[in-house]
Design a protein around this motif. Structure first.
Motif, PDB file in Angstrom:
ATOM      1  N   VAL A 241       0.757  -1.631  -0.108  1.00 49.86           N
ATOM      2  CA  VAL A 241       0.263  -0.014  -0.546  1.00 49.86           C
ATOM      3  C   VAL A 241       0.431   1.072   0.131  1.00 49.86           C
ATOM      4  O   VAL A 241       0.784   1.798  -1.182  1.00 49.86           O
TER       5      VAL A 241
ATOM      6  N   SER B 100       2.191   2.028  -3.309  1.00 47.80           N
ATOM      7  CA  SER B 100       1.378   2.325  -4.350  1.00 47.80           C
ATOM      8  C   SER B 100       0.519   3.550  -3.445  1.00 47.80           C
ATOM      9  O   SER B 100       0.815   4.241  -5.359  1.00 47.80           O
ATOM     10  N   LEU B 101       0.683   4.082  -3.300  1.00 45.86           N
ATOM     11  CA  LEU B 101       0.775   5.454  -2.832  1.00 45.86           C
ATOM     12  C   LEU B 101       2.247   6.239  -3.264  1.00 45.86           C
ATOM     13  O   LEU B 101       1.082   7.597  -3.524  1.00 45.86           O
ATOM     14  N   LYS B 102       2.645   5.682  -3.305  1.00 46.55           N
ATOM     15  CA  LYS B 102       4.132   6.606  -3.605  1.00 46.55           C
ATOM     16  C   LYS B 102       4.334   6.951  -5.423  1.00 46.55           C
ATOM     17  O   LYS B 102       4.170   7.493  -6.137  1.00 46.55           O
TER      18      LYS B 102
ATOM     19  N   HIS C  53       0.837   5.649  -7.471  1.00 44.83           N
ATOM     20  CA  HIS C  53      -0.107   6.562  -7.741  1.00 44.83           C
ATOM     21  C   HIS C  53      -0.894   5.705  -8.088  1.00 44.83           C
ATOM     22  O   HIS C  53      -1.145   5.777  -9.833  1.00 44.83           O
TER      23      HIS C  53
ATOM     24  N   ARG D 235      -2.579  -0.619  -5.183  1.00 39.64           N
ATOM     25  CA  ARG D 235      -3.599  -0.235  -3.966  1.00 39.64           C
ATOM     26  C   ARG D 235      -4.792  -1.406  -3.691  1.00 39.64           C
ATOM     27  O   ARG D 235      -4.651  -1.859  -2.130  1.00 39.64           O
TER      28      ARG D 235
END
Length: 113
Positions: free
Chosen positions: A76, A79-81, A83, A88
């Motif tokens: 997670v 995935s936030l890094k 995008h 995610r």
């Protein structure tokens, strides 16, 4: 007699970066499972033996669940890094699976009463 090439004598395995990471995780899990073994002593009461075995197995399941939970948190975060919504979603599913596996004993106790 025909002599073989030096290149055909040896075979090398080429792994992708993802394959190397999965192999590293697998090797770490095997190391943890083999390094932290518990000596089991037989008891006089058969019910206590079954309870001890159950406690040991649920401890192993909890350890595996915590590893999966940590892997989900890392997924997670990555995935936030980057995008990436599909990564995610996979990370959140891994995170949820890790929580369920970690608390499997408590969930079973709630179900059975």
């Amino acid at each position: 007699m025909k002599r073989l090439n030096s290149h055909s004598d040896t075979q090398s395995i080429h792994m992708s970066k993802r394959g190397k990471q999965l192999f590293g995780v697998f090797a770490a899990v095997i190391l943890v499972l083999s390094a932290f073994t518990i000596t089991a002593f037989a008891a006089d009461d058969p019910l206590s033996v079954v309870n001890n075995l159950s406690t040991f197995i649920f401890g192993l399941i909890r350890a595996i669940g915590l590893i999966i939970l940590g892997f989900g948190i890392v997924q997670v975060g990555l995935s936030l890094k980057s995008h990436d919504p599909s990564q995610r979603a996979n990370g959140l599913l891994t995170l949820a699976g890790g929580v369920v596996i970690t608390f499997a004993k408590e969930i079973l106790n709630l179900i059975t009463g």
